[in-house]
Design a protein around this motif. Structure first.
Motif, mmCIF file in Angstrom:
data_model
loop_
_atom_site.group_PDB
_atom_site.id
_atom_site.type_symbol
_atom_site.label_atom_id
_atom_site.label_comp_id
_atom_site.label_asym_id
_atom_site.label_seq_id
_atom_site.Cartn_x
_atom_site.Cartn_y
_atom_site.Cartn_z
ATOM 1 N N VAL A 1 -4.854 -0.304 -8.636
ATOM 2 C CA VAL A 1 -5.868 0.281 -7.699
ATOM 3 C C VAL A 1 -6.726 -0.490 -7.194
ATOM 4 O O VAL A 1 -7.591 -1.168 -7.886
ATOM 5 C CB VAL A 1 -6.594 1.622 -8.601
ATOM 6 N N LYS A 2 -6.856 -0.618 -5.824
ATOM 7 C CA LYS A 2 -7.606 -1.511 -5.102
ATOM 8 C C LYS A 2 -9.237 -1.396 -5.472
ATOM 9 O O LYS A 2 -9.780 -2.560 -5.745
ATOM 10 C CB LYS A 2 -7.767 -1.226 -3.443
ATOM 11 N N ALA A 3 -9.707 -0.174 -5.667
ATOM 12 C CA ALA A 3 -11.222 -0.001 -6.115
ATOM 13 C C ALA A 3 -11.412 -0.813 -7.267
ATOM 14 O O ALA A 3 -12.626 -1.020 -7.625
ATOM 15 C CB ALA A 3 -11.532 1.208 -5.873
ATOM 16 N N PHE B 1 -0.329 -1.684 -4.579
ATOM 17 C CA PHE B 1 -1.692 -1.947 -4.188
ATOM 18 C C PHE B 1 -2.629 -0.868 -3.629
ATOM 19 O O PHE B 1 -2.428 -0.971 -2.334
ATOM 20 C CB PHE B 1 -1.894 -3.260 -3.568
ATOM 21 N N SER B 2 -2.826 0.144 -4.190
ATOM 22 C CA SER B 2 -3.260 1.412 -3.362
ATOM 23 C C SER B 2 -4.465 1.850 -4.010
ATOM 24 O O SER B 2 -4.699 1.860 -5.073
ATOM 25 C CB SER B 2 -2.094 2.636 -3.638
ATOM 26 N N ASN B 3 -5.299 2.653 -3.233
ATOM 27 C CA ASN B 3 -6.300 3.569 -3.672
ATOM 28 C C ASN B 3 -6.197 4.784 -4.253
ATOM 29 O O ASN B 3 -6.708 5.781 -4.470
ATOM 30 C CB ASN B 3 -7.510 3.458 -2.676
ATOM 31 N N LEU B 4 -4.814 5.216 -3.830
ATOM 32 C CA LEU B 4 -4.287 6.527 -4.848
ATOM 33 C C LEU B 4 -3.945 6.061 -6.170
ATOM 34 O O LEU B 4 -3.266 4.908 -6.419
ATOM 35 C CB LEU B 4 -2.930 6.837 -4.216
ATOM 36 N N LEU C 1 -0.215 4.774 1.065
ATOM 37 C CA LEU C 1 -0.687 5.420 2.091
ATOM 38 C C LEU C 1 -0.655 4.891 3.456
ATOM 39 O O LEU C 1 -1.517 4.235 3.797
ATOM 40 C CB LEU C 1 -2.098 6.096 1.894
ATOM 41 N N ASP D 1 -3.601 8.646 -8.805
ATOM 42 C CA ASP D 1 -3.241 9.672 -10.001
ATOM 43 C C ASP D 1 -2.001 9.219 -10.726
ATOM 44 O O ASP D 1 -1.025 8.326 -10.341
ATOM 45 C CB ASP D 1 -2.687 10.949 -8.971
ATOM 46 N N ASP E 1 0.815 -1.168 -0.016
ATOM 47 C CA ASP E 1 -0.136 -0.020 0.182
ATOM 48 C C ASP E 1 1.074 1.252 0.250
ATOM 49 O O ASP E 1 2.178 1.159 0.420
ATOM 50 C CB ASP E 1 -0.845 -0.269 1.403
#
Lengths: 126, 263
Positions: free
Chosen positions: A108-110, A86-89, A59, A91, A57
């Motif tokens: 992107v996790k989502a 593996f992140s939801n950031l 963040l 950009d 991750d």
């Protein structure tokens, strides 16, 4: 008879629920899983252990994922270990920065299910 | 009477304690992420904090559907599938709204640079070839020369072009054709037109097509998901670049035109 492991994965994720879901799913595919709840713990682990892959991750409290990537490059034993961010950031700047710091992939996790993550990991390890 | 007062006093105490605890948790999270806030990434932080629990719910539903958290009935599987679809729709709408806010009102000003519109459009089309093929739509790009230069925020202009081409593909009929044409005119403008032969925009809706959150009935029937923000955001970006987006539409043919001043 000992079960054959698919490999050792380090999950670096501060969200307990996400961490436990990812660990559970990876273990179902016969991966050995170790976890780190923040960047500090990840760096300490990587100073003593060499996983086959890191699921990272970005963040994170204190040392963030980018910091972990930077530190990994300075440790000979782990600098070539594949890292899947593996992140939801999500950009473009974050993705480019992570790849410049040595990440092999960025999910992107989502946008991904855990099955997608397993397939990605398998593509690097099997 | 005395026992009632004691009961409500205890309830109030529990409530105050819970509120204090929740506030402490939120404060700790923001303290830990203070580095990100200092970098002006409080908006990214909000998006991240929304996405994380949504990811966890999505994964849990997925694992339950597959029986990985214990056996389930066929009925439960069906309803979990519907719950997953609803979650996806909600997530997409939330992120459309957040992205629109970020693009138009975020802390980052438009970062202008010289952009080759031929190269940028070609890059967008390369990314979208896959989704065009899935719909069996032919996606063609015709352009005048190899270099048409505009002054633009590359990332935001990319969003505009992606939106217009994505709409053309989405609202095309299967096995249709989308033609992207890029030329210049004698008013020193770059003219990017995207033409599809799809469902068209009903005449009664045409004056509302750029209104925030508006989606025509025919668009909703053709494609149930959508926030109605895409064209609103695209036009806002075009106008902030000194250009505009216009369109003509009839059943069977719709053409959107982006014009931008040349440099």
């Amino acid at each position: 008879m000992a079960e054959k492991s698919s490999g050792k994965i380090l999950i670096v994720e501060d969200d307990e629920f996400l961490r436990s879901l990812a660990a559970k799913r990876l273990k179902q595919d016969d991966y050995d899983v170790d976890v780190a709840v923040d960047g500090d713990e990840a760096v300490k682990y990587l100073g003593k252990n060499v996983p086959d892959l890191v699921l990272l991750d970005l963040l994170l409290p204190e040392i963030d994922g980018f910091g972990v990537l930077e530190k990994m490059q300075k440790i000979d034993e782990v600098k070539d270990v594949p890292v899947v961010v593996f992140s939801n950031l999500g950009d473009k700047e974050d993705i480019e920065r992570a790849k410049k710091l040595g990440a092999k992939d960025y999910l992107v996790k989502a946008n991904f299910t855990l099955d997608d993550v397993i397939q990605k990991i398998n593509s690097y390890l099997k | 009477m005395v026992s009632s007062i004691a009961f409500f006093a205890n309830l109030l105490l529990v409530f105050v304690f819970a509120l204090g605890f929740a506030t402490a948790i939120l404060f700790c999270k923001f303290w830990l992420y203070r580095r990100e806030i200092k970098r002006g990434r409080s908006f990214s932080l909000v998006v991240h904090q929304l996405k994380s629990p949504l990811s966890a719910i999505k994964w849990t539903i997925d694992m339950m559907k597959k029986g990985e958290l214990g056996p389930i009935t066929e009925d439960q599987k069906t309803f979990l599938g519907k719950a997953g679809d609803s979650l996806d729709r909600m997530s997409n709408m939330i992120f459309d709204i957040l992205e629109a806010h970020s693009i138009l009102e975020g802390p980052t000003a438009f970062e202008l640079e010289k952009v080759n519109l031929v190269e940028l459009t070609d890059s967008v089309i390369s990314d979208m070839i896959g989704s065009a093929r899935e719909k069996k739509v032919d996606l063609d790009f015709l352009h005048e020369g190899e270099e048409i230069m505009v002054s633009a925020d590359r990332n935001k202009l990319r969003v505009v072009i992606e939106n217009l081409i994505d709409n053309a593909i989405k609202y095309s009929n299967d096995s249709g054709q989308v033609v992207v044409r890029l030329i210049t005119n004698d008013k020193k403008q770059a003219i990017l037109s995207i033409t599809d032969h799809g469902i068209g925009i009903p005449e009664q809706d045409q004056d509302k097509i750029f209104v925030k959150y508006f989606r025509s009935q025919s668009a909703k029937q053709h494609e149930s998901d959508g926030s109605g923000l895409g064209l609103y955001v695209a036009r806002e970006i075009a106008q902030k670049h000194g250009g505009d987006i216009t369109f003509t539409s009839k059943p069977g043919e719709t053409r959107f035109v982006l014009d931008l001043p040349l440099v």
